[in-house]
Design a protein around this motif. Structure first.
Motif, PDB file in Angstrom:
ATOM      1  N   LEU A  48     -37.635 -28.179  35.365  1.00 49.88           N
ATOM      2  CA  LEU A  48     -38.065 -27.381  34.203  1.00 49.88           C
ATOM      3  C   LEU A  48     -37.079 -26.251  33.901  1.00 49.88           C
ATOM      4  O   LEU A  48     -36.762 -25.973  32.742  1.00 49.88           O
ATOM      5  N   SER A  49     -36.608 -25.568  34.964  1.00 50.32           N
ATOM      6  CA  SER A  49     -35.653 -24.473  34.733  1.00 50.32           C
ATOM      7  C   SER A  49     -34.335 -25.009  34.176  1.00 50.32           C
ATOM      8  O   SER A  49     -33.743 -24.429  33.258  1.00 50.32           O
ATOM      9  N   THR A  50     -33.873 -26.141  34.709  1.00 52.37           N
ATOM     10  CA  THR A  50     -32.626 -26.738  34.195  1.00 52.37           C
ATOM     11  C   THR A  50     -32.806 -27.177  32.752  1.00 52.37           C
ATOM     12  O   THR A  50     -31.922 -26.994  31.905  1.00 52.37           O
ATOM     13  N   LEU A  51     -33.966 -27.751  32.461  1.00 53.12           N
ATOM     14  CA  LEU A  51     -34.251 -28.191  31.097  1.00 53.12           C
ATOM     15  C   LEU A  51     -34.303 -26.998  30.144  1.00 53.12           C
ATOM     16  O   LEU A  51     -33.772 -27.064  29.017  1.00 53.12           O
ATOM     17  N   SER A  52     -34.914 -25.886  30.602  1.00 52.13           N
ATOM     18  CA  SER A  52     -34.963 -24.697  29.737  1.00 52.13           C
ATOM     19  C   SER A  52     -33.563 -24.130  29.514  1.00 52.13           C
ATOM     20  O   SER A  52     -33.230 -23.664  28.419  1.00 52.13           O
ATOM     21  N   GLN A  53     -32.693 -24.195  30.567  1.00 52.34           N
ATOM     22  CA  GLN A  53     -31.316 -23.754  30.400  1.00 52.34           C
ATOM     23  C   GLN A  53     -30.582 -24.628  29.379  1.00 52.34           C
ATOM     24  O   GLN A  53     -29.829 -24.139  28.539  1.00 52.34           O
ATOM     25  N   CYS A  54     -30.815 -25.945  29.459  1.00 48.61           N
ATOM     26  CA  CYS A  54     -30.172 -26.868  28.500  1.00 48.61           C
ATOM     27  C   CYS A  54     -30.660 -26.594  27.083  1.00 48.61           C
ATOM     28  O   CYS A  54     -29.867 -26.585  26.127  1.00 48.61           O
ATOM     29  N   GLU A  55     -31.979 -26.352  26.930  1.00 49.44           N
ATOM     30  CA  GLU A  55     -32.521 -26.055  25.606  1.00 49.44           C
ATOM     31  C   GLU A  55     -31.965 -24.735  25.071  1.00 49.44           C
ATOM     32  O   GLU A  55     -31.638 -24.618  23.891  1.00 49.44           O
ATOM     33  N   PHE A  56     -31.871 -23.749  25.981  1.00 49.13           N
ATOM     34  CA  PHE A  56     -31.302 -22.466  25.568  1.00 49.13           C
ATOM     35  C   PHE A  56     -29.861 -22.633  25.113  1.00 49.13           C
ATOM     36  O   PHE A  56     -29.439 -22.097  24.086  1.00 49.13           O
ATOM     37  N   SER A  57     -29.090 -23.394  25.891  1.00 51.49           N
ATOM     38  CA  SER A  57     -27.682 -23.630  25.536  1.00 51.49           C
ATOM     39  C   SER A  57     -27.576 -24.379  24.217  1.00 51.49           C
ATOM     40  O   SER A  57     -26.724 -24.078  23.376  1.00 51.49           O
ATOM     41  N   MET A  58     -28.475 -25.365  24.011  1.00 52.30           N
ATOM     42  CA  MET A  58     -28.452 -26.117  22.768  1.00 52.30           C
ATOM     43  C   MET A  58     -28.812 -25.213  21.579  1.00 52.30           C
ATOM     44  O   MET A  58     -28.174 -25.264  20.522  1.00 52.30           O
ATOM     45  N   GLY A  59     -29.815 -24.348  21.781  1.00 51.17           N
ATOM     46  CA  GLY A  59     -30.180 -23.406  20.711  1.00 51.17           C
ATOM     47  C   GLY A  59     -29.049 -22.453  20.390  1.00 51.17           C
ATOM     48  O   GLY A  59     -28.774 -22.155  19.213  1.00 51.17           O
ATOM     49  N   LYS A  60     -28.395 -21.991  21.438  1.00 52.75           N
ATOM     50  CA  LYS A  60     -27.257 -21.087  21.234  1.00 52.75           C
ATOM     51  C   LYS A  60     -26.142 -21.790  20.468  1.00 52.75           C
ATOM     52  O   LYS A  60     -25.547 -21.233  19.543  1.00 52.75           O
ATOM     53  N   THR A  61     -25.870 -23.054  20.835  1.00 54.93           N
ATOM     54  CA  THR A  61     -24.830 -23.819  20.148  1.00 54.93           C
ATOM     55  C   THR A  61     -25.186 -24.031  18.684  1.00 54.93           C
ATOM     56  O   THR A  61     -24.323 -23.926  17.797  1.00 54.93           O
ATOM     57  N   LEU A  62     -26.474 -24.315  18.405  1.00 57.44           N
ATOM     58  CA  LEU A  62     -26.889 -24.487  17.015  1.00 57.44           C
ATOM     59  C   LEU A  62     -26.738 -23.190  16.216  1.00 57.44           C
ATOM     60  O   LEU A  62     -26.312 -23.211  15.056  1.00 57.44           O
ATOM     61  N   LEU A  63     -27.083 -22.073  16.851  1.00 57.11           N
ATOM     62  CA  LEU A  63     -26.923 -20.790  16.168  1.00 57.11           C
ATOM     63  C   LEU A  63     -25.453 -20.499  15.869  1.00 57.11           C
ATOM     64  O   LEU A  63     -25.107 -20.024  14.781  1.00 57.11           O
ATOM     65  N   VAL A  64     -24.583 -20.806  16.855  1.00 56.95           N
ATOM     66  CA  VAL A  64     -23.143 -20.611  16.641  1.00 56.95           C
ATOM     67  C   VAL A  64     -22.649 -21.516  15.520  1.00 56.95           C
ATOM     68  O   VAL A  64     -21.844 -21.118  14.660  1.00 56.95           O
TER      69      VAL A  64
END
Length: 198
Positions: A48-64
């Protein structure tokens, strides 16, 4: 070196997304193969923590990515504004050149008029000239003075006509020079426009 280079290429901007996904897959396999419930629960929490990190990274990439798109639109708008201001500056320059040419023409005409006025002021007017000649030859009772006065008037008219013709020739020469100058400037402007387009 080759392995590191490949990892950096796969990883993108170096945020570790590829490594996180690999860890998530490994955690999922361990979770599937876990024997005890406690170990499975800890693996589940790690996933779950790894998945949340991946989602966070994906959200950050989309924002960028969205930010980059907005920046590109902003740069395109700035580029169009600069192009419009350059076109307006070119139009202003051409208008100023036309005004300068007109001002030069007016100044030259005024100088010619002043020169002609000075030449004309050196000579007395027709009434004074006729009066002087009549005073000189008025005492004669023969019709000769009238003929002479008429001859003087004719000579005066010839001189005035000569001045008028010379003025017309000078004005024609001025107009031809102005036309040549404007044609040369138009050819320079078209050449500058073709160079700027290239």
């Amino acid at each position: 070196d080759e392995v590191i280079r490949k990892r950096l290429l796969i990883d993108g901007d170096g945020a570790g997304d590829d490594r996180r996904i690999n860890l998530l897959v490994k955690s999922f396999i361990k979770w599937c193969n876990s024997g005890s419930q406690e170990e499975g629960y800890s693996q589940y929490q790690r996933m779950l923590s790894t998945l949340s990190q991946c989602e966070f990274s994906m959200g950050k990439t989309l924002l960028v990515y969205d930010m980059n798109l907005r920046e590109m639109e902003n740069y395109e708008k700035i580029y169009k504004d600069i192009e419009n201001s350059i076109a307006a500056a070119h139009e202003k320059i051409s208008e100023c050149k036309k005004q300068i040419l007109q001002a030069k023409r007016i100044r030259k005409n005024r100088q010619e008029y002043d020169a002609l006025a000075k030449v004309i002021q050196h000579h007395p007017d027709r009434h004074e000239t006729l009066k002087i000649y009549y005073d000189l030859f008025g005492c004669m009772c023969t019709p000769f003075p009238k003929i002479y006065i008429l001859w003087l008037q004719l000579e005066l008219r010839r001189k005035q006509f000569h001045v008028l013709l010379s003025t017309i020739h000078e004005l024609q020469q001025t107009l031809e020079n102005d036309e040549k100058l404007s044609e040369a400037e138009e050819s320079q402007e078209t050449q500058m426009e073709t160079e700027t387009k290239q």
